[in-house]
Design a protein around this motif. Structure first.
Motif, PDB file in Angstrom:
ATOM      1  N   LEU A  21     -23.026  -7.787 -99.601  1.00  0.00           N
ATOM      2  CA  LEU A  21     -23.794  -8.619 -98.874  1.00  0.00           C
ATOM      3  C   LEU A  21     -22.703  -9.984 -98.637  1.00  0.00           C
ATOM      4  N   VAL A  22     -21.466 -10.663 -98.618  1.00  0.00           N
ATOM      5  CA  VAL A  22     -21.012 -11.844 -98.605  1.00  0.00           C
ATOM      6  C   VAL A  22     -20.047 -11.262 -97.733  1.00  0.00           C
ATOM      7  N   LYS A  23     -20.004 -12.336 -96.744  1.00  0.00           N
ATOM      8  CA  LYS A  23     -18.550 -12.010 -95.211  1.00  0.00           C
ATOM      9  C   LYS A  23     -17.874 -13.123 -95.151  1.00  0.00           C
ATOM     10  N   PRO A  24     -16.790 -12.909 -94.342  1.00  0.00           N
ATOM     11  CA  PRO A  24     -16.379 -14.251 -93.383  1.00  0.00           C
ATOM     12  C   PRO A  24     -17.290 -14.736 -92.235  1.00  0.00           C
ATOM     13  N   TYR A  25     -16.959 -15.083 -91.587  1.00  0.00           N
ATOM     14  CA  TYR A  25     -17.320 -16.187 -91.028  1.00  0.00           C
ATOM     15  C   TYR A  25     -17.060 -17.099 -90.642  1.00  0.00           C
ATOM     16  N   VAL A  26     -17.216 -17.807 -89.265  1.00  0.00           N
ATOM     17  CA  VAL A  26     -16.463 -18.693 -88.577  1.00  0.00           C
ATOM     18  C   VAL A  26     -18.015 -19.495 -88.577  1.00  0.00           C
ATOM     19  N   LEU A  42     -10.542 -23.764 -81.572  1.00  0.00           N
ATOM     20  CA  LEU A  42     -10.469 -24.186 -82.694  1.00  0.00           C
ATOM     21  C   LEU A  42     -12.002 -23.700 -83.191  1.00  0.00           C
ATOM     22  N   PHE A  43     -11.737 -23.418 -84.688  1.00  0.00           N
ATOM     23  CA  PHE A  43     -12.817 -23.154 -85.576  1.00  0.00           C
ATOM     24  C   PHE A  43     -12.158 -23.233 -87.019  1.00  0.00           C
ATOM     25  N   THR A  44     -13.153 -22.596 -88.251  1.00  0.00           N
ATOM     26  CA  THR A  44     -13.181 -22.989 -88.854  1.00  0.00           C
ATOM     27  C   THR A  44     -13.543 -21.432 -89.674  1.00  0.00           C
ATOM     28  N   PHE A  45     -12.527 -20.400 -90.183  1.00  0.00           N
ATOM     29  CA  PHE A  45     -12.779 -19.912 -90.754  1.00  0.00           C
ATOM     30  C   PHE A  45     -12.769 -19.823 -92.209  1.00  0.00           C
ATOM     31  N   VAL A  46     -13.900 -19.426 -92.586  1.00  0.00           N
ATOM     32  CA  VAL A  46     -14.285 -19.166 -94.497  1.00  0.00           C
ATOM     33  C   VAL A  46     -14.351 -17.493 -94.742  1.00  0.00           C
ATOM     34  N   ASN A  47     -14.007 -17.588 -95.600  1.00  0.00           N
ATOM     35  CA  ASN A  47     -13.741 -16.206 -96.680  1.00  0.00           C
ATOM     36  C   ASN A  47     -13.770 -17.040 -98.027  1.00  0.00           C
ATOM     37  N   PRO A  48     -15.302 -16.368 -98.373  1.00  0.00           N
ATOM     38  CA  PRO A  48     -15.886 -16.178 -99.353  1.00  0.00           C
ATOM     39  C   PRO A  48     -16.177 -14.966 -99.939  1.00  0.00           C
ATOM     40  N   THR A  49     -14.742 -14.348-100.107  1.00  0.00           N
ATOM     41  CA  THR A  49     -14.688 -13.181-100.675  1.00  0.00           C
ATOM     42  C   THR A  49     -14.119 -13.395-101.751  1.00  0.00           C
ATOM     43  N   PRO A  50     -14.363 -12.509-103.059  1.00  0.00           N
ATOM     44  CA  PRO A  50     -12.897 -12.921-104.569  1.00  0.00           C
ATOM     45  C   PRO A  50     -11.906 -11.671-103.563  1.00  0.00           C
ATOM     46  N   PHE A  51     -11.322 -11.666-102.177  1.00  0.00           N
ATOM     47  CA  PHE A  51     -10.569 -10.962-101.923  1.00  0.00           C
ATOM     48  C   PHE A  51      -9.997 -11.600-100.510  1.00  0.00           C
ATOM     49  N   THR A  52      -8.050 -11.539-100.272  1.00  0.00           N
ATOM     50  CA  THR A  52      -7.386 -12.161 -99.803  1.00  0.00           C
ATOM     51  C   THR A  52      -7.938 -11.618 -97.626  1.00  0.00           C
ATOM     52  N   VAL A  53      -8.486 -12.234 -96.865  1.00  0.00           N
ATOM     53  CA  VAL A  53      -8.969 -11.269 -95.247  1.00  0.00           C
ATOM     54  C   VAL A  53      -8.026 -12.491 -94.485  1.00  0.00           C
ATOM     55  N   CYS A  54      -7.012 -11.384 -93.743  1.00  0.00           N
ATOM     56  CA  CYS A  54      -6.480 -12.309 -92.167  1.00  0.00           C
ATOM     57  C   CYS A  54      -7.205 -11.707 -91.481  1.00  0.00           C
ATOM     58  N   PRO A  92      -8.860 -15.823-101.371  1.00  0.00           N
ATOM     59  CA  PRO A  92     -10.057 -15.660-102.265  1.00  0.00           C
ATOM     60  C   PRO A  92     -10.824 -17.471-102.125  1.00  0.00           C
ATOM     61  N   PHE A  93     -12.508 -16.941-101.451  1.00  0.00           N
ATOM     62  CA  PHE A  93     -13.322 -18.291-102.036  1.00  0.00           C
ATOM     63  C   PHE A  93     -12.304 -20.062-101.193  1.00  0.00           C
ATOM     64  N   SER A  94     -11.546 -19.125 -99.866  1.00  0.00           N
ATOM     65  CA  SER A  94     -11.492 -20.271 -99.213  1.00  0.00           C
ATOM     66  C   SER A  94     -11.710 -20.490 -98.041  1.00  0.00           C
ATOM     67  N   ALA A  95     -11.077 -21.410 -96.680  1.00  0.00           N
ATOM     68  CA  ALA A  95     -11.465 -21.183 -95.553  1.00  0.00           C
ATOM     69  C   ALA A  95     -10.087 -22.198 -94.822  1.00  0.00           C
TER      70      ALA A  95
END
Length: 141
Positions: A21-26, A42-54, A92-95
Motif C-alpha cells: 500500500l505504501v509508495k514513494p511520493y513527491v 525542486l521538491f522532496t522525494f519521500v520513500n516511506p518503504t522499507p527498501f531503498t528506492v532510486c 528506507p523510511f527517508s526523504a
C-alpha cells in the motif's frame, strides 16, 4: 505455541500489506526559471518503504518539448558547478530534498504554467507530479 505462530503470521501479513500500500511520493514541488528556456525543479522525494528506492530518470509530460535531466550542484571553494547524474537514491523510511545547491531536475525548453513531471524509479514504477512556477530566480553554474 499457536498464539505465537498466529502473532508471527499476523506480523508478516501486516508487513506485506504495508509494502503493497505504501509508495514513494513527491511533496513541495515547484520550479524556478534560471535563464531563458531553462528551469530547475525542486521538491522532496519521500520513500516511506522499507527498501531503498532510486530515481533513475525523469521526463516532462507537460508542457511538450521540455526535457528533464537529473543534476547535482557541487561546490568546491569558490567554484560551483552542475553535473548530470544517473540516479538519486532514498534510503528506507527517508526523504531526499532536491534544492538549489544539491540534487535538482534541470528542465530545458520553453516552460510556462504548471509542469507535469514523471520520475522513473528503480522499483519499476513511475511517479507523476505537478510543479508550479515560483518567483525566486537563483542559480549558479
Amino acid at each position: 505455541m499457536r498464539k505465537a505462530l498466529f502473532l508471527i503470521a499476523l506480523a508478516v501479513a501486516a508487513a506485506v500489506g504495508y509494502t503493497a500500500l505504501v509508495k514513494p511520493y513527491v511533496k513541495d514541488a515547484s520550479y524556478i526559471a534560471t535563464a531563458p528556456d531553462t528551469a530547475m525543479a525542486l521538491f522532496t522525494f519521500v520513500n516511506p518503504t522499507p527498501f531503498t528506492v532510486c530515481i533513475t530518470g525523469a521526463e516532462v509530460l507537460k508542457p511538450p518539448g521540455v526535457s528533464a535531466e537529473l543534476h547535482v550542484t557541487e561546490i568546491n571553494g569558490t567554484l560551483v558547478a552542475m553535473r548530470p547524474i544517473d540516479k538519486v537514491c532514498a534510503a528506507p523510511f527517508s526523504a531526499v530534498k532536491f534544492t538549489h545547491f544539491g540534487y535538482h531536475l534541470m528542465l530545458t525548453g520553453n516552460i510556462t504554467g504548471n509542469a507535469e513531471i514523471r520520475l522513473r524509479l528503480s522499483n519499476g514504477e513511475d511517479l507523476v507530479f505537478a510543479a508550479a512556477r515560483t518567483q525566486l530566480e537563483i542559480h549558479i553554474h
